[in-house]
Design an enzyme around this catalytic site. Sequence first.
Site, PDB file in Angstrom:
ATOM      1  N   GLY A  72      -2.808  29.704 -33.559  1.00  0.00           N
ATOM      2  CA  GLY A  72      -2.547  31.143 -33.532  1.00  0.00           C
ATOM      3  C   GLY A  72      -3.021  31.841 -34.798  1.00  0.00           C
ATOM      4  O   GLY A  72      -3.027  31.254 -35.879  1.00  0.00           O
TER       5      GLY A  72
ATOM      6  N   GLU B 283      11.991  34.362 -30.278  1.00  0.00           N
ATOM      7  CA  GLU B 283      11.242  34.027 -29.059  1.00  0.00           C
ATOM      8  C   GLU B 283      11.684  32.700 -28.432  1.00  0.00           C
ATOM      9  O   GLU B 283      11.743  32.552 -27.220  1.00  0.00           O
ATOM     10  CB  GLU B 283       9.757  33.946 -29.431  1.00  0.00           C
ATOM     11  CG  GLU B 283       8.820  33.705 -28.301  1.00  0.00           C
ATOM     12  CD  GLU B 283       7.379  33.478 -28.775  1.00  0.00           C
ATOM     13  OE1 GLU B 283       6.472  33.759 -28.006  1.00  0.00           O
ATOM     14  OE2 GLU B 283       7.165  33.021 -29.925  1.00  0.00           O
TER      15      GLU B 283
ATOM     16  N   ARG C 173      -7.145  26.376 -29.667  1.00  0.00           N
ATOM     17  CA  ARG C 173      -6.040  25.413 -29.685  1.00  0.00           C
ATOM     18  C   ARG C 173      -6.440  24.016 -29.197  1.00  0.00           C
ATOM     19  O   ARG C 173      -5.589  23.213 -28.841  1.00  0.00           O
ATOM     20  CB  ARG C 173      -4.878  25.946 -28.842  1.00  0.00           C
ATOM     21  CG  ARG C 173      -4.169  27.164 -29.448  1.00  0.00           C
ATOM     22  CD  ARG C 173      -2.797  27.374 -28.830  1.00  0.00           C
ATOM     23  NE  ARG C 173      -2.119  28.565 -29.328  1.00  0.00           N
ATOM     24  CZ  ARG C 173      -1.408  28.603 -30.446  1.00  0.00           C
ATOM     25  NH1 ARG C 173      -1.271  27.531 -31.191  1.00  0.00           N
ATOM     26  NH2 ARG C 173      -0.811  29.717 -30.817  1.00  0.00           N
TER      27      ARG C 173
ATOM     28  N   ASP D  52       4.834  31.650 -37.971  1.00  0.00           N
ATOM     29  CA  ASP D  52       6.183  31.177 -37.624  1.00  0.00           C
ATOM     30  C   ASP D  52       6.981  30.690 -38.832  1.00  0.00           C
ATOM     31  O   ASP D  52       8.202  30.580 -38.773  1.00  0.00           O
ATOM     32  CB  ASP D  52       6.106  30.043 -36.589  1.00  0.00           C
ATOM     33  CG  ASP D  52       5.619  30.526 -35.231  1.00  0.00           C
ATOM     34  OD1 ASP D  52       5.289  31.720 -35.121  1.00  0.00           O
ATOM     35  OD2 ASP D  52       5.565  29.712 -34.295  1.00  0.00           O
TER      36      ASP D  52
ATOM     37  N   ARG E 239       0.095  39.477 -35.980  1.00  0.00           N
ATOM     38  CA  ARG E 239      -0.646  38.251 -36.319  1.00  0.00           C
ATOM     39  C   ARG E 239      -2.002  38.504 -36.967  1.00  0.00           C
ATOM     40  O   ARG E 239      -2.562  37.595 -37.573  1.00  0.00           O
ATOM     41  CB  ARG E 239      -0.860  37.388 -35.072  1.00  0.00           C
ATOM     42  CG  ARG E 239       0.415  36.820 -34.514  1.00  0.00           C
ATOM     43  CD  ARG E 239       0.185  35.614 -33.660  1.00  0.00           C
ATOM     44  NE  ARG E 239      -0.910  35.754 -32.730  1.00  0.00           N
ATOM     45  CZ  ARG E 239      -1.220  34.853 -31.810  1.00  0.00           C
ATOM     46  NH1 ARG E 239      -0.491  33.750 -31.722  1.00  0.00           N
ATOM     47  NH2 ARG E 239      -2.222  35.027 -31.003  1.00  0.00           N
TER      48      ARG E 239
ATOM     49  N   LYS F  28      -1.037  27.119 -42.389  1.00  0.00           N
ATOM     50  CA  LYS F  28      -1.065  28.421 -41.713  1.00  0.00           C
ATOM     51  C   LYS F  28      -0.046  28.485 -40.602  1.00  0.00           C
ATOM     52  O   LYS F  28       0.140  27.509 -39.890  1.00  0.00           O
ATOM     53  CB  LYS F  28      -2.461  28.644 -41.126  1.00  0.00           C
ATOM     54  CG  LYS F  28      -2.586  29.798 -40.194  1.00  0.00           C
ATOM     55  CD  LYS F  28      -3.108  29.440 -38.802  1.00  0.00           C
ATOM     56  CE  LYS F  28      -2.147  28.624 -37.986  1.00  0.00           C
ATOM     57  NZ  LYS F  28      -2.483  28.513 -36.560  1.00  0.00           N
ATOM     58  N   THR F  29       0.672  29.543 -40.428  1.00  0.00           N
ATOM     59  CA  THR F  29       1.368  29.962 -39.214  1.00  0.00           C
ATOM     60  C   THR F  29       2.330  31.083 -39.562  1.00  0.00           C
ATOM     61  O   THR F  29       3.076  30.979 -40.548  1.00  0.00           O
ATOM     62  CB  THR F  29       2.141  28.846 -38.474  1.00  0.00           C
ATOM     63  OG1 THR F  29       2.860  29.451 -37.389  1.00  0.00           O
ATOM     64  CG2 THR F  29       3.132  28.054 -39.305  1.00  0.00           C
TER      65      THR F  29
ATOM     66  N   MET G 291       8.287  37.048 -32.258  1.00  0.00           N
ATOM     67  CA  MET G 291       7.561  35.776 -32.147  1.00  0.00           C
ATOM     68  C   MET G 291       8.159  34.695 -33.033  1.00  0.00           C
ATOM     69  O   MET G 291       8.885  34.979 -33.985  1.00  0.00           O
ATOM     70  CB  MET G 291       6.097  35.964 -32.513  1.00  0.00           C
ATOM     71  CG  MET G 291       5.195  35.772 -31.331  1.00  0.00           C
ATOM     72  SD  MET G 291       3.474  35.740 -31.818  1.00  0.00           S
ATOM     73  CE  MET G 291       2.729  35.990 -30.223  1.00  0.00           C
TER      74      MET G 291
ATOM     75  N   ASP H 251       0.902  20.919 -36.212  1.00  0.00           N
ATOM     76  CA  ASP H 251       0.156  20.013 -35.332  1.00  0.00           C
ATOM     77  C   ASP H 251      -1.295  19.856 -35.799  1.00  0.00           C
ATOM     78  O   ASP H 251      -1.826  18.744 -35.827  1.00  0.00           O
ATOM     79  CB  ASP H 251       0.147  20.524 -33.890  1.00  0.00           C
ATOM     80  CG  ASP H 251       1.483  20.275 -33.208  1.00  0.00           C
ATOM     81  OD1 ASP H 251       2.237  19.409 -33.694  1.00  0.00           O
ATOM     82  OD2 ASP H 251       1.771  20.952 -32.204  1.00  0.00           O
TER      83      ASP H 251
HETATM   84  P1  FBP Z   1       0.638  28.818 -34.541  1.00  0.00           P
HETATM   85  O1  FBP Z   1       1.843  27.953 -34.751  1.00  0.00           O
HETATM   86  O2  FBP Z   1      -0.515  28.107 -33.962  1.00  0.00           O
HETATM   87  O3  FBP Z   1       0.279  29.536 -35.814  1.00  0.00           O
HETATM   88  O4  FBP Z   1       0.994  29.967 -33.492  1.00  0.00           O
HETATM   89  C1  FBP Z   1       2.253  30.542 -33.485  1.00  0.00           C
HETATM   90  C2  FBP Z   1       2.383  31.655 -32.469  1.00  0.00           C
HETATM   91  O5  FBP Z   1       1.938  32.876 -32.995  1.00  0.00           O
HETATM   92  C3  FBP Z   1       3.820  31.736 -31.984  1.00  0.00           C
HETATM   93  O6  FBP Z   1       4.561  32.624 -32.762  1.00  0.00           O
HETATM   94  C4  FBP Z   1       3.677  32.142 -30.541  1.00  0.00           C
HETATM   95  O7  FBP Z   1       4.710  31.609 -29.771  1.00  0.00           O
HETATM   96  C5  FBP Z   1       2.377  31.505 -30.141  1.00  0.00           C
HETATM   97  O8  FBP Z   1       1.606  31.395 -31.306  1.00  0.00           O
HETATM   98  C6  FBP Z   1       1.623  32.305 -29.107  1.00  0.00           C
HETATM   99  O9  FBP Z   1       0.496  31.577 -28.723  1.00  0.00           O
HETATM  100  P2  FBP Z   1      -0.785  32.194 -28.035  1.00  0.00           P
HETATM  101  O10 FBP Z   1      -1.581  32.837 -29.116  1.00  0.00           O
HETATM  102  O11 FBP Z   1      -1.498  31.002 -27.495  1.00  0.00           O
HETATM  103  O12 FBP Z   1      -0.327  33.179 -27.030  1.00  0.00           O
END
Ligand code: FBP
Length: 549
Positions: free
Chosen positions: A78, A308, A142, A202, A424, A199-200, A247, A173
Amino acid sequence: MTKSALQIARAAYQPKLPKALASGAVKAVEGAATQSVADQEAIKALFPNTYGMPLITFEAGEAVKLPAMNVGVILSGGQAPGGHNVISGLFDGIKKLNPENKLYGFILGPGGLVDHNYMELTGDIIDEYRNTGGFDIIGSGRTKLESENQFEKGLEIIKKLGIKALVIIGGDDSNTNACVLAEYYAAKKYGVQVIGCPKTIDGDLKNDMIETSFGFDTACKTYAEVIGNIQRDCNSARKYWHFIKLMGRSASHIALECALQVQPNVCIISEEVETKDMSLDDVVTSIAKVVADRAAQGHNFGTVLIPEGLVEFIPAMKRLISELNDFLASNAEEFSHIKKSHQRDYIISKLSPENSTIYASLPEGVARQLSLDRDPHGNVQVSLIETEKLLSEMVASKLATWKEEGKYVGKFAAQHHFFGYEGRCAAPSNFDADYCYSLGYTASMLIADGKTGYMSSVRNTTAPAAEWIAGGVPITMMMNMERRHGEMKPVIQKALVKLDGAPFKAFASQRDRWAAETDYVYPGPIQYFGPTEVCDEPTKTLQLEQQGK
Ligand code: FBP
């Protein structure tokens, strides 16, 4: 590319670097040998070439001229604000080492490596993206880098482009996979280094050595701005309850940080719900109680923040989803012949008594989402569940029941919001712009020092940037063994909200007052220019966590 006035002004921002990196030449100082956070023997056996390596800290040192080298970079998973600055920091770092060095970006995530889809990132391209949000410079994806076949396919293009090291910018991951790849290339003696970057949005990739993942700061500030605006609207009209889902696929760090920034009337923390073994009805009752108490004071308005990932943390819902997944997987054919209008009753008749009762109590729309929308692995897609609507509908019916029993519940009208994608790709805050640039620059130094299987690390981040400590942490140090898809696998431990941690404690000590009073904070937009105490302030989470150390 047409640019806004802010983008033009922002392009000129020079991200701040830790003193040691800004000095222009560094030396790597090795600390003590490390071990994994748990399951040491198992992790050591799986990573014989990259286990136990020392922590690295960079200090100012002598400049060394190294032969030219090429580096590859991948954005994985993400989007998170600051990704472009990791790449520009990496670019500037390798160019400082030797202007002949080249940077290649693999397109649309790890899949670009496997499919040999790449582009050279030249100075002109990098300059277009400095201090901007998004991952669009090369795109993200991904695809999981897991199989030997993928590693070997990747090696073909790595060899063709003369790449010495690969930098993988990703979450837990992706960094786990980076570590597996580093070990594989080391074991095969291919001479290719692999470095990770945390990175994230979250915020769940953190530990003693990685203070925060990039993007969390900007994303939370962006959400907090909008929630603040909603709270001001809410306090102006005084007629709505706003249910706001935030999120964070699993951990509740974003909801908690936003709560600390805006002081809402209610914020649910999934980790607390799980620890206290709360049912969906317990969660609903706790919100309805705040609504009724505020109504008794004449306040028929308020805000509720919902993480979320909540549904999967409610133990009873988790059991229901698991039985539904199994049942629908093995009875897909029969289920497909049931008329839409009968599907709900059909499922109720087939589930175990406990799960059947819970399923029957769910609002129609949510029950449908649970039984229909499944991902390619046959699992329900929890992120598609409109938890904000689920909770508000259930609160409304709880209040109706209380009203029938003669309790005063006031007026209840709800509005719903989901904030995720809005945050994001926001232009990175100064914190993320500086932090990301430093992470990228540090990655270049780890490469120059011949390291592999390390994550770029920048610590002491609540101090001014000059005092930040740059270095590297062996990724194996963050690993433990966990069951994934029925198999024990080495993975980076995900950092959930700690109920004994300073951020949660700060929230828990004030939430009753926030529920009763209307003491909203309106943080306003991220400031990119102005006094440092306004522009450079880290998240409350980071400040509270570091204060306790
Ligand atoms: P990452 O852990 O890969 O950084 O992504 C987190 C996130 O933004 C979550 O907050 C959310 O649940 C998910 O990605 C949404 O995924 P997508 O971009 O595939 O809709």
